[in-house]
Write a protein that holds these residues in place. Sequence first.
Motif, PDB file in Angstrom:
ATOM      1  N   VAL A  73       0.839  -1.202   0.000  1.00 29.19           N
ATOM      2  CA  VAL A  73       0.000   0.000   0.000  1.00 29.19           C
ATOM      3  C   VAL A  73       0.874   1.254   0.000  1.00 29.19           C
ATOM      4  O   VAL A  73       0.595   2.233  -0.711  1.00 29.19           O
ATOM      5  CB  VAL A  73      -0.955  -0.016   1.213  1.00 29.19           C
ATOM      6  CG1 VAL A  73      -1.737   1.298   1.296  1.00 29.19           C
ATOM      7  CG2 VAL A  73      -1.917  -1.192   1.119  1.00 29.19           C
ATOM      8  N   GLU A  77       1.048   4.364  -2.689  1.00 38.05           N
ATOM      9  CA  GLU A  77       0.923   5.760  -2.258  1.00 38.05           C
ATOM     10  C   GLU A  77       2.102   6.589  -2.775  1.00 38.05           C
ATOM     11  O   GLU A  77       1.929   7.733  -3.230  1.00 38.05           O
ATOM     12  CB  GLU A  77       0.852   5.831  -0.738  1.00 38.05           C
ATOM     13  CG  GLU A  77       0.586   7.230  -0.201  1.00 38.05           C
ATOM     14  CD  GLU A  77       0.342   7.245   1.286  1.00 38.05           C
ATOM     15  OE1 GLU A  77      -0.384   8.146   1.751  1.00 38.05           O
ATOM     16  OE2 GLU A  77       0.880   6.366   1.994  1.00 38.05           O
ATOM     17  N   ASP A  83      -5.142   7.130  -4.144  1.00 30.28           N
ATOM     18  CA  ASP A  83      -6.509   7.654  -4.136  1.00 30.28           C
ATOM     19  C   ASP A  83      -7.413   6.923  -5.113  1.00 30.28           C
ATOM     20  O   ASP A  83      -8.600   6.743  -4.854  1.00 30.28           O
ATOM     21  CB  ASP A  83      -6.513   9.158  -4.457  1.00 30.28           C
ATOM     22  CG  ASP A  83      -6.196  10.001  -3.233  1.00 30.28           C
ATOM     23  OD1 ASP A  83      -6.095   9.413  -2.125  1.00 30.28           O
ATOM     24  OD2 ASP A  83      -6.036  11.222  -3.373  1.00 30.28           O
ATOM     25  N   VAL A 168     -11.713  -5.501   4.549  1.00 30.78           N
ATOM     26  CA  VAL A 168     -11.466  -4.066   4.543  1.00 30.78           C
ATOM     27  C   VAL A 168     -11.376  -3.611   3.092  1.00 30.78           C
ATOM     28  O   VAL A 168     -10.659  -4.224   2.294  1.00 30.78           O
ATOM     29  CB  VAL A 168     -10.161  -3.706   5.284  1.00 30.78           C
ATOM     30  CG1 VAL A 168      -9.902  -2.205   5.210  1.00 30.78           C
ATOM     31  CG2 VAL A 168     -10.230  -4.160   6.735  1.00 30.78           C
ATOM     32  N   SER A 170     -10.830  -0.186   0.574  1.00 28.38           N
ATOM     33  CA  SER A 170     -10.408   1.220   0.486  1.00 28.38           C
ATOM     34  C   SER A 170     -10.344   1.659  -0.970  1.00 28.38           C
ATOM     35  O   SER A 170      -9.815   0.939  -1.825  1.00 28.38           O
ATOM     36  CB  SER A 170      -9.036   1.388   1.147  1.00 28.38           C
ATOM     37  OG  SER A 170      -8.539   2.704   0.938  1.00 28.38           O
ATOM     38  N   TRP A 171     -10.900   2.820  -1.216  1.00 28.91           N
ATOM     39  CA  TRP A 171     -10.828   3.454  -2.549  1.00 28.91           C
ATOM     40  C   TRP A 171     -11.164   4.935  -2.322  1.00 28.91           C
ATOM     41  O   TRP A 171     -12.291   5.371  -2.530  1.00 28.91           O
ATOM     42  CB  TRP A 171     -11.825   2.795  -3.508  1.00 28.91           C
ATOM     43  CG  TRP A 171     -11.732   3.273  -4.924  1.00 28.91           C
ATOM     44  CD1 TRP A 171     -10.828   4.155  -5.463  1.00 28.91           C
ATOM     45  CD2 TRP A 171     -12.605   2.892  -5.998  1.00 28.91           C
ATOM     46  NE1 TRP A 171     -11.073   4.339  -6.792  1.00 28.91           N
ATOM     47  CE2 TRP A 171     -12.142   3.579  -7.159  1.00 28.91           C
ATOM     48  CE3 TRP A 171     -13.702   2.046  -6.107  1.00 28.91           C
ATOM     49  CZ2 TRP A 171     -12.775   3.442  -8.381  1.00 28.91           C
ATOM     50  CZ3 TRP A 171     -14.316   1.911  -7.328  1.00 28.91           C
ATOM     51  CH2 TRP A 171     -13.857   2.589  -8.456  1.00 28.91           C
ATOM     52  N   PRO A 172     -10.185   5.718  -1.865  1.00 26.71           N
ATOM     53  CA  PRO A 172     -10.449   7.088  -1.417  1.00 26.71           C
ATOM     54  C   PRO A 172     -11.183   7.965  -2.425  1.00 26.71           C
ATOM     55  O   PRO A 172     -12.035   8.774  -2.032  1.00 26.71           O
ATOM     56  CB  PRO A 172      -9.039   7.628  -1.130  1.00 26.71           C
ATOM     57  CG  PRO A 172      -8.256   6.417  -0.763  1.00 26.71           C
ATOM     58  CD  PRO A 172      -8.777   5.320  -1.643  1.00 26.71           C
ATOM     59  N   LYS A 178     -15.531   7.171   4.811  1.00 30.92           N
ATOM     60  CA  LYS A 178     -14.293   6.609   5.361  1.00 30.92           C
ATOM     61  C   LYS A 178     -14.467   6.066   6.774  1.00 30.92           C
ATOM     62  O   LYS A 178     -15.038   6.723   7.639  1.00 30.92           O
ATOM     63  CB  LYS A 178     -13.189   7.674   5.349  1.00 30.92           C
ATOM     64  CG  LYS A 178     -11.841   7.164   5.831  1.00 30.92           C
ATOM     65  CD  LYS A 178     -10.797   8.276   5.771  1.00 30.92           C
ATOM     66  CE  LYS A 178      -9.463   7.779   6.291  1.00 30.92           C
ATOM     67  NZ  LYS A 178      -8.419   8.844   6.256  1.00 30.92           N
ATOM     68  N   GLY A 179     -13.979   4.844   6.986  1.00 35.12           N
ATOM     69  CA  GLY A 179     -14.005   4.245   8.316  1.00 35.12           C
ATOM     70  C   GLY A 179     -15.348   3.694   8.742  1.00 35.12           C
ATOM     71  O   GLY A 179     -15.512   3.252   9.877  1.00 35.12           O
TER      72      GLY A 179
END
Length: 228
Positions: A73, A77, A83, A168, A170-172, A178-179
Amino acid sequence: LFDQGYNKLREQIFENQKRLGVIPEDTQLEPWPEDVLKSWDTLTPETQKLFIKQVEIFAAYAAYSDHEIGRVVDAIEQMGKLDNTLVIYINGDNGTSAEGGPLGTPNEVAFFNGVSVPVDVQMKWYDVWGTEETYNHMSAGWSWAFDTPFDWFKQNASRLGGVNQNIVVSWPARIKDKGALREQFVHVIDVVPTILEAAGIKAPVMVDGIKQAPIEGTSFAYTFDATN
């Protein structure tokens, strides 16, 4: 973390889950299964010492896995692409396994052959537990605790402790909630349809001239929306 035993750990996990909103405040924890697993306080000091070693190795491996996934990850980044990267992280298959039996084992093959290794014999491998000299597994007491708030183990498909596993996602750039927690049931066969939908790609009908069987899973991309 583990010195107080699996009974106390189970209670701590349960309270943490309430505090984090993972389970409702009025959830009741089922009594410890005395007929299946001995309570921690009834174990001999030697047994407790062995069991702590067993679970510390398990926890170290879990932490190691998390660390290495974290490196992947971090690399994404550093590329500036986190993102818009969809990360789906499932660490494990089903609930925590109890293949070590009530005592754990220095070699899982022994368990599969119906051989229970006594604590005093297991202690011969104490210093090399988790190395190439063992094919180790922890006591099922820890497995029961790690499946909190559910009960039973990976081997018991009739109980949520046997089949439930966290995921979990994630894909901003896409997931703005989020969360947040999602409680929908999904399955590993749903991962590919989700990726296809996210990428805007239709499942191929033919691959290398071979007609493909239809994908049976269902995309869970709809859960990315706060309304769902």
